[in-house]
Design a protein around this motif. Sequence first.
Motif, mmCIF file in Angstrom:
data_model
loop_
_atom_site.group_PDB
_atom_site.id
_atom_site.type_symbol
_atom_site.label_atom_id
_atom_site.label_comp_id
_atom_site.label_asym_id
_atom_site.label_seq_id
_atom_site.Cartn_x
_atom_site.Cartn_y
_atom_site.Cartn_z
ATOM 1 N N ASP A 28 6.144 -85.547 45.493
ATOM 2 C CA ASP A 28 6.398 -85.882 44.499
ATOM 3 C C ASP A 28 5.636 -87.240 43.840
ATOM 4 O OD1 ASP A 28 7.496 -83.688 42.858
ATOM 5 O OD2 ASP A 28 9.624 -84.324 43.481
ATOM 6 N N ARG A 29 5.677 -88.124 44.933
ATOM 7 C CA ARG A 29 5.163 -89.287 44.760
ATOM 8 C C ARG A 29 3.726 -89.188 44.562
ATOM 9 N NH1 ARG A 29 8.719 -93.523 48.650
ATOM 10 N NH2 ARG A 29 10.548 -92.634 48.213
ATOM 11 N N LEU A 30 3.133 -88.324 45.425
ATOM 12 C CA LEU A 30 1.771 -88.077 45.466
ATOM 13 C C LEU A 30 1.314 -87.557 44.218
ATOM 14 C CD1 LEU A 30 -0.288 -88.912 47.474
ATOM 15 C CD2 LEU A 30 0.173 -86.564 48.586
ATOM 16 N N MET A 31 1.849 -86.407 43.810
ATOM 17 C CA MET A 31 1.653 -85.525 42.651
ATOM 18 C C MET A 31 1.584 -86.374 41.394
ATOM 19 S SD MET A 31 0.732 -82.478 43.531
ATOM 20 C CE MET A 31 0.701 -81.599 42.040
ATOM 21 N N ALA A 32 2.482 -87.442 41.437
ATOM 22 C CA ALA A 32 2.744 -88.181 40.218
ATOM 23 C C ALA A 32 1.398 -88.933 40.086
ATOM 24 C CB ALA A 32 3.992 -89.279 40.518
ATOM 25 N N TYR A 33 0.801 -89.533 41.025
ATOM 26 C CA TYR A 33 -0.323 -90.116 40.923
ATOM 27 C C TYR A 33 -1.587 -89.296 40.591
ATOM 28 C CZ TYR A 33 0.481 -94.998 42.599
ATOM 29 O OH TYR A 33 0.850 -96.163 42.474
ATOM 30 N N LYS A 34 -1.485 -88.062 41.108
ATOM 31 C CA LYS A 34 -2.604 -86.988 40.716
ATOM 32 C C LYS A 34 -2.446 -86.564 39.395
ATOM 33 C CE LYS A 34 -3.326 -85.142 45.589
ATOM 34 N NZ LYS A 34 -3.150 -84.213 46.186
ATOM 35 N N PHE A 35 -1.373 -86.268 38.873
ATOM 36 C CA PHE A 35 -1.181 -85.815 37.410
ATOM 37 C C PHE A 35 -1.513 -87.219 36.513
ATOM 38 C CE2 PHE A 35 2.097 -82.588 38.193
ATOM 39 C CZ PHE A 35 1.577 -81.689 37.673
ATOM 40 N N ILE A 36 -1.039 -88.243 36.939
ATOM 41 C CA ILE A 36 -1.691 -89.385 35.987
ATOM 42 C C ILE A 36 -3.229 -89.486 35.973
ATOM 43 C CG2 ILE A 36 -1.678 -91.845 35.881
ATOM 44 C CD1 ILE A 36 1.021 -90.650 34.458
ATOM 45 N N GLU A 37 -3.534 -89.535 37.208
ATOM 46 C CA GLU A 37 -5.193 -89.794 37.275
ATOM 47 C C GLU A 37 -5.842 -88.778 36.405
ATOM 48 O OE1 GLU A 37 -7.171 -89.113 40.969
ATOM 49 O OE2 GLU A 37 -8.324 -90.825 40.991
ATOM 50 N N PHE A 38 -5.615 -87.531 36.492
ATOM 51 C CA PHE A 38 -6.072 -86.321 35.698
ATOM 52 C C PHE A 38 -6.009 -86.627 34.165
ATOM 53 C CE2 PHE A 38 -6.938 -82.278 33.904
ATOM 54 C CZ PHE A 38 -8.119 -81.839 34.573
ATOM 55 N N ALA A 39 -4.842 -86.943 33.799
ATOM 56 C CA ALA A 39 -4.578 -87.005 32.389
ATOM 57 C C ALA A 39 -5.477 -88.471 31.832
ATOM 58 C CB ALA A 39 -3.029 -87.492 32.328
ATOM 59 N N LEU A 40 -5.548 -89.316 32.566
ATOM 60 C CA LEU A 40 -6.160 -90.370 32.160
ATOM 61 C C LEU A 40 -7.807 -90.047 32.035
ATOM 62 C CD1 LEU A 40 -4.449 -93.472 33.908
ATOM 63 C CD2 LEU A 40 -4.535 -93.157 31.455
ATOM 64 N N GLU A 41 -8.367 -89.412 33.097
ATOM 65 C CA GLU A 41 -9.667 -89.088 33.047
ATOM 66 C C GLU A 41 -10.129 -88.309 31.867
ATOM 67 O OE1 GLU A 41 -12.165 -89.728 35.174
ATOM 68 O OE2 GLU A 41 -10.862 -91.129 36.244
ATOM 69 N N ASN A 42 -8.999 -87.269 31.298
ATOM 70 C CA ASN A 42 -9.102 -86.552 30.353
ATOM 71 C C ASN A 42 -8.693 -86.905 28.984
ATOM 72 O OD1 ASN A 42 -10.419 -83.959 31.631
ATOM 73 N ND2 ASN A 42 -9.155 -84.860 32.992
ATOM 74 N N LEU A 43 -8.298 -88.204 28.745
ATOM 75 C CA LEU A 43 -7.568 -88.587 27.463
ATOM 76 C C LEU A 43 -8.557 -88.841 26.536
ATOM 77 C CD1 LEU A 43 -4.593 -88.672 26.753
ATOM 78 C CD2 LEU A 43 -4.624 -91.129 27.585
#
Length: 318
Positions: A260-275
């Motif tokens: 869950d810690r790793l996925m949190a980073y990945k989700f956020i990174e993808f969201a910011l890249e596409n915001l």
Amino acid sequence: MRIGIFTSGGDAAGMNPALKAFVELTLEKGWEPFFVYNGLEGLIDGKIRKASYQDVAGILHKGGTIIKSSRSKRFYDYEYRKRAYDNLKKHDIEKIIVLGGDGSFRAMDVFFEEFGVSFAGIPVTIDNDIYGTDYCLGVDTALNVIRMLLDNIRDTASSFGRAFVVETMGRECGYLALVSSITSGAEICVIPELDVDFVSLKRRLSKELASGRGYVLAVVAEGSNKTQQVADFLKNDLGMETRITTLGHVQRGGNPTVFDRLMAYKFIEFALENLRENIHHMVGFKDEKFYLLPIKDVVSHKYKINDFLLKLGRRMTR
Ligand SMILES: Nc1ncnc2c1ncn2[C@@H]1O[C@H](COP(=O)(O)OP(=O)(O)OP(=O)(O)O)[C@@H](O)[C@H]1O
Ligand SMILES: O=P(O)(O)OC[C@H]1O[C@](O)(CO)[C@@H](O)[C@@H]1O
């Protein structure tokens, strides 16, 4: 660019790692991160503050959400949504990331239609019940908490030769109960997605008990509303001394797993890249890849548990 984030609906482990990733990655991009405290309620009340590295130091291992969550009756009224919008304008916040369930995404989609505030929704709920994503942040931790609790219950069940009915959360979705049944070796699994054949269950378990089975573990999803019925079956039809354990909110707490810690980073990174401008999408995780799905599609479909898991679960319903 100024970006806000808030947590909404039921809290889940993974929210804090996501907040940490949000602040770190936003600052790295030269943008300004803002926390909206207390979910939609805080948006209405203007509980908004610029976030810093200090805010997210030492939170990675914590369950829950340091910026708090809420469910809001007021957000259903235009008057309060307008107030929320004025609060965002006051801080010049242009875009939002929301960590929550599909209810929170629905709320933000209404808000987007009315005021044009772009946002990305990251699916976070222990229920793992959101259409368009195989995985919601927090479910891995919840499953590990349940696994530990079921292991403990098995210890006492086997010591006393009892039957235990363990009720999990999940609202209308049986994901938590199903995966927990499979991975804990339960004898019975009851979820809304599968029919239970009590006649066959009686035949199978009677045979097993006659040939030495010492105890029975049944995992029941809260959404099936069959906890008492299963307990009555074990007591009356199989003649077993039976106990019910409702796991309740302990399933929502605990420190986030590595996954869950790793996925949190990945989700956020993808969201910011596409915001980008006009985004009003959820970040989904499907077939091991992140992608964007319009909120309209998310909220107009029902999540379905995959057939492979259902097939494994079916063996425990008869
Ligand atoms: N159609 C809507 N219009 C305005 N606000 C909404 C709407 N639907 C939901 N909301 C707001 O979103 C909040 C969160 O929704 P909900 O309680 O369903 O939680 P969730 O985000 O689905 O998370 P979880 O189910 O995991 O608790 C609601 O309390 C309400 O304030
Ligand atoms: O925290 P509350 O309001 O009691 O809600 C409990 C519900 O929230 C969840 O924990 C998450 O949606 C469900 O599994 C459960 O039914």
